[in-house]
Scaffold this active site. Structure first.
Site: not given
Length: 590
Positions: A40, A63, A123-124, A419, A450, A477, A479, A483
């Site tokens: 708004d 966003e 608001h916000h 990253g 994925d 793969n 996952g 990591e």
């Protein structure tokens, strides 16, 4: 000449709204699309965007994704959000653009000046009457900020946009709702002044003389190119330097494709101890290294394993030149490099770097499983075409792309320093729109895992909505493999829910007319798919799910992980990984 300077034969200033003036300046920077979400406090400005024939509004699903899209246009990108909730959602994307030195203009629609002056409980807000708090948050991730008023708007818009362009970093512009429509006297026929200030002559002269002296004394010089060469637009000057000197050149992962990789002097990608052997040898045994635009982050340097001495390195940076241990501040490479090239006396070298060689793999016809190293070799040798825009997600995709050669005219988009998982999907939207603005439409190829895809998948609906046609390779793969390589190879937190990826386009509103979904489980499947889309650029989306083992990883990722993981992880994870990999296809292991 300043933006306000005028001559007697130029048209007089005309009354224009502040919002319209801002749009006019953005168009002068080449902006064609504005990304964001309505709220708004920004809708008055969105009215102006939608009614402007020269700029198209691209409404995104959130966003943060809009920020990634603005980043991915590969030139000045524009993001519009609403106050508070919108700008905070976008903050991660803007921080990434700041880290990676990408020019993004973030425009925030804020409450009226009266509401702010009264400290209204709107608001916000945080409920404390402080309307400056979000602005303050952005001070550390933008190079310039402003709150527009009726009195400062023209000068502040020009100042902030200039800072964005010159420094190649994000900026923050706050427009209160009542200020957007206020009229000011302005002449948009006067272009923005975007020239980089000249170097101080005495300092530049001393630096150039020192550089040329060292170059002429060296018997074995190489050039190492990194990301800032692209961020600060010296690709042409750099190519002129390479061609005149005949010096072999190498790039970092973030510097890929700044100079075409089919150039006869291109030696390969230097990633410290993770480099392929011939690359590591040539760089580290050189007498003199001319480093251009270096960003020595962990993943860009093979886990900080550069083995090059400062005592034999000349560094050209955005705002300084360093010759061994002496630093010449305030000397930009943009102005200095052409002068260095002009003064070089040496003729092109008779010693040419060996041709770039990717690890050639023996294809086991009996084993039809798609492995990481086989896949990236095939992508390089059979899939990629001239002028492709190649986007890699931070994960196995970026590390797989490090080892392959790009065709002439290619552009690489990735986020190796910051990253942020999921960046590439939003960037694909921005790049695909940018690719439609050129005379010959360029093909966009996205490579994403994925796990990363699940973070920002909804932006596929925006790609469909605007009839864009990227080729999207989703590496399934099971996952977060990157990591797993660093920690917790069998931990549940590196697992993900298995989506029905073959229904992605359908779920997001697509049909057979807008795209095709393909699932590739074997090497033969991949080869058949490549044959079906070449040589033409597809006219619709190609969503390609590629099945791979969750413990498989590209050579460069395995090497980097071995230098960046904690000591106990190097002892436990990597031996387990190596045991599971197809060793004959993982060459150059560290």
């Amino acid at each position: 000449m300043s933006p306000d300077a005028q001559s007697s034969n130029q048209p007089s200033k005309k009354d224009v709204s502040i919002g319209a003036y801002l749009l006019g300046r953005l168009k002068q920077l080449g902006v064609k699309h504005v990304f964001g979400q309505p709220g708004d406090f920004n809708m008055g400005f969105l009215d102006l965007i939608e009614d402007d024939e020269g700029i198209e509004w691209i409404g995104c699903c959130n966003e943060m994704n809009a920020g990634y899209a603005a980043d991915g246009v590969n030139r000045v990108g524009v993001l519009v959000t609403t106050f508070g909730v919108g700008e905070l959602s976008a903050m991660n994307a803007v921080a990434g653009a700041f880290s990676e030195m990408v020019p993004v203009v973030h425009i925030v629609g804020t409450p009226s000046t009266e509401s702010q002056s009264q400290g209204a409980l709107l608001h916000h807000t945080l409920g404390n009457g402080d309307f400056k708090i979000y602005h303050k948050m952005y001070e550390n991730i933008t190079v310039a900020q402003t709150v527009l008023s009726h009195h400062n708007a023209k000068d502040e818009i020009d100042r902030v946009l200039r800072e964005c362009y010159i420094h190649s970093r994000p900026v923050y512009i706050s427009i209160p709702t009542d200020i957007c429509v206020k009229k000011i006297a302005a002449d948009l026929s006067q272009p923005l002044v975007l020239t980089i200030p000249e170097n101080v002559h005495e300092v530049e002269y001393a630096a150039i003389n020192r550089v040329i002296g060292r170059i002429h004394k060296s018997a074995n010089t190489i050039v190492l190119i990194d990301a800032c060469a692209s961020r600060h637009d010296i690709s042409k000057e750099l190519l002129d330097f390479i061609n005149k000197t005949g010096f072999p050149f190498f790039t970092s992962p973030m510097g890929k494709s700044i100079i075409p990789e089919n150039h006869p002097l291109f030696g390969g990608i230097y990633i410290g101890s993770v480099s392929e052997p011939h690359v590591k040898r040539e760089v580290e045994e050189a007498d003199l290294i001319i480093s251009i635009g270096a960003i020595r982050s962990d993943f860009n340097t093979g886990g900080f394993t550069y083995h090059v001495s400062q005592a034999k390195t000349i560094e050209l940076c955005y705002n300084r030149i360093k010759v061994f241990f002496a630093t010449y501040e305030g000397v930009s490479m943009k102005h200095a490099l052409p002068k260095i090239t002009a003064c070089i006396e040496r003729m092109p070298s008779s010693t040419i770097s060996p041709p770039y060689q990717h690890n050639l793999l023996e294809d086991d016809v009996k084993d039809q499983r798609i492995t990481q190293n086989w896949f990236w070799h095939e992508v390089s040798s059979t899939l990629l075409q001239e002028n492709d825009i190649i986007i890699g997600e931070m994960g196995t995709s970026v590390f797989g792309l490090m080892d392959i050669r790009f065709p002439p005219g290619s552009t690489f988009i990735g986020q190796i320093l910051y990253g942020s998982i999921g960046y590439s999907v939003g960037a694909c939207l921005g790049a695909s729109l940018a690719a439609t603005n050129v005379k010959e439409r360029r093909r966009v190829c996205l490579f994403v895992g994925d796990g990363s895809f699940q973070v920002t998948a909804q932006e596929i609906s925006t790609i469909i909505r605007h009839n864009l046609n990227p080729v999207i390779f989703l590496i399934n793969n099971n996952g977060f493999t990157i990591e797993r390589m660093l920690h917790g190879i069998k931990r549940k937190y590196n697992d993900i829910a298995q989506w029905k990826f073959d229904q992605t386009l359908e779920y997001f509103g697509g049909s057979n007319e807008v795209g095709r979904t393909v699932k590739l489980a074997t090497k033969s499947d991949f080869k058949s798919f490549v044959s079906s889309i070449l040589p033409a650029t597809p006219s619709r989306i190609q969503f390609v799910e590629v099945m791979m083992d969750k413990y498989d990883a590209p050579r460069a990722l395995i090497g980097t992980a071995s230098f960046t993981a904690e000591e106990h992880m190097k002892e436990k994870v990597l031996p387990m990984l190596h045991e599971k990999l197809h060793k004959k296809e993982v060459s150059g292991e560290q």
